[in-house]
Design a protein around this motif. Structure first.
Motif, PDB file in Angstrom:
ATOM      1  N   ALA A 282       0.622  -1.272  -0.054  1.00  0.00           N
ATOM      2  CA  ALA A 282       0.056  -0.104  -0.095  1.00  0.00           C
ATOM      3  C   ALA A 282       0.995   1.240  -0.018  1.00  0.00           C
ATOM      4  CB  ALA A 282      -1.091   0.056   1.265  1.00  0.00           C
ATOM      5  N   ARG A 283       2.071   1.163   0.463  1.00  0.00           N
ATOM      6  CA  ARG A 283       2.780   2.440   0.574  1.00  0.00           C
ATOM      7  C   ARG A 283       3.833   2.483  -0.479  1.00  0.00           C
ATOM      8  NH1 ARG A 283       6.171   3.136   6.293  1.00  0.00           N
ATOM      9  NH2 ARG A 283       4.077   2.928   6.966  1.00  0.00           N
ATOM     10  N   PRO A 284       4.127   3.561  -0.834  1.00  0.00           N
ATOM     11  CA  PRO A 284       5.165   3.718  -2.027  1.00  0.00           C
ATOM     12  C   PRO A 284       6.368   3.705  -1.619  1.00  0.00           C
ATOM     13  CG  PRO A 284       3.971   5.784  -1.580  1.00  0.00           C
ATOM     14  CD  PRO A 284       3.271   4.927  -0.638  1.00  0.00           C
ATOM     15  N   GLU A 285       7.381   3.337  -2.762  1.00  0.00           N
ATOM     16  CA  GLU A 285       8.838   3.099  -2.029  1.00  0.00           C
ATOM     17  C   GLU A 285       9.136   4.652  -1.792  1.00  0.00           C
ATOM     18  OE1 GLU A 285      11.014   0.750  -2.096  1.00  0.00           O
ATOM     19  OE2 GLU A 285       9.353  -0.796  -2.521  1.00  0.00           O
ATOM     20  N   ARG A 286      10.108   4.550  -0.774  1.00  0.00           N
ATOM     21  CA  ARG A 286      10.669   5.834  -0.256  1.00  0.00           C
ATOM     22  C   ARG A 286      11.409   6.802  -1.519  1.00  0.00           C
ATOM     23  NH1 ARG A 286      13.550   7.401   5.108  1.00  0.00           N
ATOM     24  NH2 ARG A 286      14.449   9.307   4.621  1.00  0.00           N
ATOM     25  N   ARG A 287      12.244   5.798  -2.245  1.00  0.00           N
ATOM     26  CA  ARG A 287      12.819   6.548  -3.354  1.00  0.00           C
ATOM     27  C   ARG A 287      11.885   7.347  -4.471  1.00  0.00           C
ATOM     28  NH1 ARG A 287      14.062   0.840  -4.367  1.00  0.00           N
ATOM     29  NH2 ARG A 287      12.858   0.340  -6.023  1.00  0.00           N
ATOM     30  N   ASP A 288      10.786   6.736  -4.435  1.00  0.00           N
ATOM     31  CA  ASP A 288       9.941   7.088  -5.388  1.00  0.00           C
ATOM     32  C   ASP A 288       8.988   8.579  -4.957  1.00  0.00           C
ATOM     33  OD1 ASP A 288      10.353   5.104  -7.054  1.00  0.00           O
ATOM     34  OD2 ASP A 288       8.462   3.969  -6.364  1.00  0.00           O
ATOM     35  N   VAL A 289       9.297   8.846  -3.699  1.00  0.00           N
ATOM     36  CA  VAL A 289       8.689   9.900  -3.025  1.00  0.00           C
ATOM     37  C   VAL A 289       9.682  11.154  -3.015  1.00  0.00           C
ATOM     38  CG1 VAL A 289       7.582  10.670  -0.977  1.00  0.00           C
ATOM     39  CG2 VAL A 289       7.269   8.440  -1.491  1.00  0.00           C
ATOM     40  N   GLN A 290       9.187  12.152  -3.375  1.00  0.00           N
ATOM     41  CA  GLN A 290      10.016  13.366  -3.390  1.00  0.00           C
ATOM     42  C   GLN A 290       9.615  14.379  -2.642  1.00  0.00           C
ATOM     43  OE1 GLN A 290      12.539  13.962  -5.330  1.00  0.00           O
ATOM     44  NE2 GLN A 290      12.553  11.989  -6.221  1.00  0.00           N
ATOM     45  N   PRO A 291      10.061  14.416  -1.291  1.00  0.00           N
ATOM     46  CA  PRO A 291       9.623  15.354  -0.296  1.00  0.00           C
ATOM     47  C   PRO A 291       9.736  16.804  -0.743  1.00  0.00           C
ATOM     48  CG  PRO A 291      11.864  14.572   0.333  1.00  0.00           C
ATOM     49  CD  PRO A 291      11.384  13.809  -0.956  1.00  0.00           C
ATOM     50  N   GLY A 292       8.814  17.538  -0.074  1.00  0.00           N
ATOM     51  CA  GLY A 292       8.719  19.077  -0.012  1.00  0.00           C
ATOM     52  C   GLY A 292       9.661  19.545   0.671  1.00  0.00           C
ATOM     53  N   ARG A 293       9.798  20.933   0.814  1.00  0.00           N
ATOM     54  CA  ARG A 293      10.730  21.752   1.524  1.00  0.00           C
ATOM     55  C   ARG A 293       9.890  22.621   2.483  1.00  0.00           C
ATOM     56  NH1 ARG A 293      16.309  21.901   0.920  1.00  0.00           N
ATOM     57  NH2 ARG A 293      16.264  23.923   1.714  1.00  0.00           N
ATOM     58  N   VAL A 294       8.932  22.320   2.578  1.00  0.00           N
ATOM     59  CA  VAL A 294       7.993  23.345   3.313  1.00  0.00           C
ATOM     60  C   VAL A 294       8.273  23.575   4.620  1.00  0.00           C
ATOM     61  CG1 VAL A 294       5.524  23.812   4.371  1.00  0.00           C
ATOM     62  CG2 VAL A 294       5.920  22.806   2.183  1.00  0.00           C
ATOM     63  N   MET A 295       8.396  22.337   5.724  1.00  0.00           N
ATOM     64  CA  MET A 295       9.024  22.807   7.027  1.00  0.00           C
ATOM     65  C   MET A 295      10.544  23.070   7.108  1.00  0.00           C
ATOM     66  SD  MET A 295       7.949  22.541  10.025  1.00  0.00           S
ATOM     67  CE  MET A 295       6.487  22.000  10.000  1.00  0.00           C
ATOM     68  N   ARG A 296      11.236  22.570   6.059  1.00  0.00           N
ATOM     69  CA  ARG A 296      12.792  23.043   6.173  1.00  0.00           C
ATOM     70  C   ARG A 296      13.103  24.419   5.991  1.00  0.00           C
ATOM     71  NH1 ARG A 296      15.365  18.505   2.232  1.00  0.00           N
ATOM     72  NH2 ARG A 296      13.402  18.399   1.694  1.00  0.00           N
ATOM     73  N   ASP A 297      12.043  24.766   4.864  1.00  0.00           N
ATOM     74  CA  ASP A 297      12.228  26.303   4.526  1.00  0.00           C
ATOM     75  C   ASP A 297      11.729  27.056   5.886  1.00  0.00           C
ATOM     76  OD1 ASP A 297      13.417  25.636   2.263  1.00  0.00           O
ATOM     77  OD2 ASP A 297      11.353  26.159   0.974  1.00  0.00           O
ATOM     78  N   ALA A 298      10.680  26.773   6.428  1.00  0.00           N
ATOM     79  CA  ALA A 298      10.231  27.398   7.475  1.00  0.00           C
ATOM     80  C   ALA A 298      10.968  27.694   8.596  1.00  0.00           C
ATOM     81  CB  ALA A 298       8.813  26.896   7.953  1.00  0.00           C
ATOM     82  N   VAL A 299      11.694  26.175   9.100  1.00  0.00           N
ATOM     83  CA  VAL A 299      12.623  26.368  10.083  1.00  0.00           C
ATOM     84  C   VAL A 299      13.878  27.065   9.700  1.00  0.00           C
ATOM     85  CG1 VAL A 299      14.380  24.805  11.598  1.00  0.00           C
ATOM     86  CG2 VAL A 299      11.764  24.232  11.102  1.00  0.00           C
ATOM     87  N   ASP A 300      14.381  27.259   8.758  1.00  0.00           N
ATOM     88  CA  ASP A 300      15.573  28.003   8.156  1.00  0.00           C
ATOM     89  C   ASP A 300      15.112  29.594   8.376  1.00  0.00           C
ATOM     90  OD1 ASP A 300      16.960  26.037   7.806  1.00  0.00           O
ATOM     91  OD2 ASP A 300      16.763  25.820   5.390  1.00  0.00           O
ATOM     92  N   ARG A 301      14.014  29.815   8.025  1.00  0.00           N
ATOM     93  CA  ARG A 301      13.577  31.381   8.287  1.00  0.00           C
ATOM     94  C   ARG A 301      13.479  31.691   9.744  1.00  0.00           C
ATOM     95  NH1 ARG A 301      10.025  30.079   4.171  1.00  0.00           N
ATOM     96  NH2 ARG A 301       8.076  30.058   5.622  1.00  0.00           N
TER      97      ARG A 301
END
Length: 150
Positions: free
Chosen positions: A29-48
């Motif tokens: 049921a779950r896609p392979e991790r290498r097929d998933v392209q994570p966003g940068r929403v939280m990383r960008d918010a924490v960097d700001r």
């Protein structure tokens, strides 16, 4: 009569088979991790947020790195849809940001402590507060009126 040892061994075997079946069903049921392209929403918010924290010193680098790592983990887990792990990562990230005084509640607590350390209370406002220019690291928060008369 069956001994306790035999019962425990049978229970362990049932649990092992159950976990194997569960892993199989989740894996399809779950896609392979290498097929998933994570966003940068939280990383960008924490960097700001970290860039805006003028009070951080080099001794905070470990916690800053931990916050960035947890933010990246939140983005990855969001893309994967791993809700339980995602909630745990959010709690850990909030804890680290709180330790860095990067949450509104922690900033307010630090400001109130600094007022107490300076010998002032909320009931004794300083007229110079409006005239003085505040540093970037201090938030101007209007204090609520006292609930009970003195």
């Amino acid at each position: 009569m069956v001994s306790d040892e035999v019962k425990r061994a049978a229970a362990r075997e049932r649990a092992r088979k159950y976990r194997a079946r569960k892993r199989e069903s989740e894996g399809s049921a779950r896609p392979e991790r290498r097929d998933v392209q994570p966003g940068r929403v939280m990383r960008d918010a924490v960097d700001r947020s970290l860039a805006a924290m003028k009070w951080l010193t080099p001794s905070d680098d470990g916690a800053v790195s931990q916050a960035r790592l947890l933010a990246e983990q939140v983005d990855v887990l969001t893309a994967e849809g791993a809700t339980t792990k995602l909630l745990a990562a959010h709690r850990a990230l909030s804890s680290v940001l709180g330790a860095l005084a990067g949450t509104p509640t922690m900033r307010l607590q630090h400001e109130l402590r600094s007022l107490r350390a300076a010998g002032r209370t909320d009931e004794e406002p300083d007229e110079r507060d409006d005239e003085q220019e505040r540093p970037d690291s201090v938030t101007a928060i209007p204090r609520p009126a006292a609930r009970r008369p003195a």
